[in-house]
Design an enzyme around this catalytic site. Structure first.
Site, PDB file in Angstrom:
ATOM      1  N   ASP A 268     -11.223  33.194 -24.789  1.00 18.62           N
ATOM      2  CA  ASP A 268     -11.323  34.163 -23.681  1.00 18.62           C
ATOM      3  C   ASP A 268     -10.128  35.117 -23.715  1.00 18.62           C
ATOM      4  O   ASP A 268     -10.032  36.049 -22.923  1.00 18.62           O
ATOM      5  CB  ASP A 268     -11.483  33.466 -22.328  1.00 18.62           C
ATOM      6  CG  ASP A 268     -10.307  32.586 -21.957  1.00 18.62           C
ATOM      7  OD1 ASP A 268      -9.379  32.419 -22.786  1.00 18.62           O
ATOM      8  OD2 ASP A 268     -10.314  32.054 -20.826  1.00 18.62           O
ATOM      9  N   SER A 269      -9.212  34.911 -24.704  1.00 14.52           N
ATOM     10  CA  SER A 269      -8.158  35.904 -24.949  1.00 14.52           C
ATOM     11  C   SER A 269      -8.778  37.238 -25.373  1.00 14.52           C
ATOM     12  O   SER A 269      -8.090  38.257 -25.414  1.00 14.52           O
ATOM     13  CB  SER A 269      -7.180  35.405 -26.022  1.00 14.52           C
ATOM     14  OG  SER A 269      -7.883  34.958 -27.170  1.00 14.52           O
TER      15      SER A 269
ATOM     16  N   LYS B 282     -14.866  24.995 -25.595  1.00 10.27           N
ATOM     17  CA  LYS B 282     -13.533  24.604 -25.109  1.00 10.27           C
ATOM     18  C   LYS B 282     -13.491  24.890 -23.610  1.00 10.27           C
ATOM     19  O   LYS B 282     -13.929  25.962 -23.177  1.00 10.27           O
ATOM     20  CB  LYS B 282     -12.457  25.401 -25.852  1.00 10.27           C
ATOM     21  CG  LYS B 282     -11.057  25.209 -25.280  1.00 10.27           C
ATOM     22  CD  LYS B 282     -10.011  25.770 -26.204  1.00 10.27           C
ATOM     23  CE  LYS B 282      -9.727  27.242 -26.027  1.00 10.27           C
ATOM     24  NZ  LYS B 282      -9.298  27.654 -24.676  1.00 10.27           N
TER      25      LYS B 282
ATOM     26  N   GLU C   9     -10.889  24.739 -20.230  1.00  5.01           N
ATOM     27  CA  GLU C   9      -9.565  24.504 -19.641  1.00  5.01           C
ATOM     28  C   GLU C   9      -9.760  23.451 -18.556  1.00  5.01           C
ATOM     29  O   GLU C   9     -10.456  23.686 -17.568  1.00  5.01           O
ATOM     30  CB  GLU C   9      -8.986  25.809 -19.096  1.00  5.01           C
ATOM     31  CG  GLU C   9      -8.709  26.800 -20.213  1.00  5.01           C
ATOM     32  CD  GLU C   9      -7.909  28.021 -19.788  1.00  5.01           C
ATOM     33  OE1 GLU C   9      -7.338  28.027 -18.671  1.00  5.01           O
ATOM     34  OE2 GLU C   9      -7.848  28.976 -20.591  1.00  5.01           O
TER      35      GLU C   9
ATOM     36  N   GLU D  41      -1.753  23.676 -25.305  1.00  4.75           N
ATOM     37  CA  GLU D  41      -1.069  24.974 -25.393  1.00  4.75           C
ATOM     38  C   GLU D  41       0.309  24.904 -24.735  1.00  4.75           C
ATOM     39  O   GLU D  41       0.440  24.418 -23.597  1.00  4.75           O
ATOM     40  CB  GLU D  41      -1.928  26.071 -24.715  1.00  4.75           C
ATOM     41  CG  GLU D  41      -1.254  27.437 -24.787  1.00  4.75           C
ATOM     42  CD  GLU D  41      -2.163  28.610 -24.441  1.00  4.75           C
ATOM     43  OE1 GLU D  41      -3.386  28.424 -24.279  1.00  4.75           O
ATOM     44  OE2 GLU D  41      -1.623  29.723 -24.325  1.00  4.75           O
TER      45      GLU D  41
ATOM     46  N   ASP E 298     -15.008  29.560 -26.094  1.00  3.23           N
ATOM     47  CA  ASP E 298     -14.319  29.304 -24.830  1.00  3.23           C
ATOM     48  C   ASP E 298     -15.289  29.452 -23.659  1.00  3.23           C
ATOM     49  O   ASP E 298     -16.151  30.329 -23.679  1.00  3.23           O
ATOM     50  CB  ASP E 298     -13.224  30.374 -24.652  1.00  3.23           C
ATOM     51  CG  ASP E 298     -11.873  29.762 -24.371  1.00  3.23           C
ATOM     52  OD1 ASP E 298     -11.810  28.562 -24.045  1.00  3.23           O
ATOM     53  OD2 ASP E 298     -10.871  30.490 -24.494  1.00  3.23           O
TER      54      ASP E 298
END
Ligand code: KIV
Length: 290
Positions: free
Chosen positions: A51-52, A119, A121, A187, A90
Site C-alpha cells: 500500500d506504499s 499481507k 497490518e 518493519e 497488501d
C-alpha cells in the site's frame, strides 16, 4: 485435477524450503506490469504490491487513502508481469476491520488479482480474521512492528525498542501464527525481535528494517532505485534511476527544441506515387477553399 502450465511459480513451499536451507531471499515492492517483467527477469522471486503505492504512485503522505480496488488492479498487473514470482498483496487501511468485511475483502483481492498471499497490518484484534482466512486456505502474512496504517496512533517510529515491547511483538507473532498466519513481516524493529521469532516459529519471516535474522528482506523499489528524494535508513539506495530519468528527459526536451527529434526515420512516409497525387490534389485544394 491440476491444469497444465508452462510456468513454474515460486510458491510458499519454496519459500519454506529456502528458509530451511538457510537461503536469504530478496523481496521488492512492485506496482506495475512493466516493472514486474524487469524484476522477474532479474531473478526476484518475492514481490510485494504494497500500500506504499499510496505514497510512491499516488503521491499521498500516508498509506490511508488507497482504495482496495486500485490495489487489486495493480496486483493483477504485477501478476501478469511476473507469472513465476510469489506475489503478495497488501490489504489497505480499513479493509480488515471485522471478520466478515475482512474475509469478503481478502477473498475479493485473491480472486481478482491472482496473488499468492495477502499481507495484513495486524493487532491482537485480527486473530479471528486470520483463523477464518486460514480455514479457507488463504496464505496471510502478518505485518507487525511499525505498521504505517496506524500512523495516527503511533507515528512513523521504530517499534519494540524496550524489552517489554519486544516481547509483546514476539508474543503476538506467536499467537497469529497459531491462529493460522503463514508468515510474519516485521518493519522497523530491533534485530532481537526477529531473532526471537525465527528461533521459536517455523515460518518465513520477512524483514523491512528488522535486521539480519530475517529469512527475506523487503524495501520499496523506488527507494532502492533512487527515485524518491529520501528513504528510510534501512533502505539501500543502490541505483540512480532518478538521475538517469532526469538526464533522459532533459535530452528529449533539448532534442525537440534543437530540431534533432523527430528524424524522418522516426515517422511514416508517403510513397513517391502518393506524394505526386497529393501534389496534384493540392493545386485544386487551395482553389476549392476560395
Ligand atoms: O507497503 C509496503 O510497501 C510495505 C513494506 C514497506 C513492508 O508494507
Amino acid at each position: 485435477m491440476s491444469t497444465p502450465s508452462a510456468i513454474t511459480r515460486f510458491r510458499l513451499d519454496d519459500f519454506r524450503r529456502a528458509m530451511a536451507a538457510g537461503e536469504k531471499l530478496a523481496m521488492l515492492t512492485c506496482y506495475d506490469y512493466t516493472t514486474a517483467t524487469l524484476l522477474e527477469a532479474s531473478g526476484v522471486k518475492l514481490m510485494l504490491v504494497g500500500d506504499s503505492a499510496a505514497n510512491v504512485i499516488l503521491g499521498h503522505d500516508t498509506t490511508l487513502p488507497i482504495p482496495l480496488d486500485f490495489l487489486i488492479e495493480l496486483t493483477a498487473a504485477v501478476r501478469r508481469g511476473a507469472p513465476s514470482a510469489f506475489v503478495m498483496a497488501d490489504m489497505p487501511f480499513g479493509t480488515t476491520s471485522s471478520v466478515s468485511a475482512g474475509t469478503r475483502n481478502v477473498v475479493r483481492m485473491v480472486q481478482r488479482s491472482g496473488c499468492d498471499a495477502v499481507k495484513i497490518e495486524c493487532s491482537r484484534g485480527h486473530i479471528r480474521l486470520i483463523q477464518n482466512l486460514a480455514d479457507q486456505g488463504i496464505a496471510v502474512f502478518a505485518h507487525l512492528g511499525l505498521t504505517p496504517q496506524s500512523v495516527q496512533r503511533t507515528g512513523y517510529k521504530a517499534q519494540g525498542r524496550s524489552a517489554h515491547d519486544a516481547l509483546m511483538i514476539a508474543d503476538l507473532a506467536g499467537d497469529l501464527i497459531n491462529a493460522g498466519a503463514s508468515g510474519i513481516l516485521l518493519e522497523a524493529v530491533p534485530p532481537e525481535i526477529a531473532r526471537l521469532i525465527t528461533d521459536r516459529l517455523d515460518v518465513p519471516v520477512i524483514g523491512c528494517g528488522a535486521g539480519k535474522y530475517c529469512h527475506a528482506h523487503v524495501v520499496v523499489l523506488h527507494d532502492l532505485l533512487g527515485l524518491t528524494p529520501r528513504s528510510p535508513r534501512f533502505a539501500p539506495r543502490i541505483g540512480d534511476a532518478g538521475l538517469s530519468t532526469r538526464r533522459a528527459v532533459a535530452r528529449y526536451i533539448d532534442d525537440i527544441a534543437k530540431g534533432r527529434y523527430p528524424k524522418p526515420a522516426q515517422g511514416f512516409s508517403l510513397s513517391a506515387e502518393e506524394r505526386a497525387i497529393l501534389k496534384e490534389e493540392l493545386k485544386h485544394w487551395a482553389g476549392d477553399r476560395d
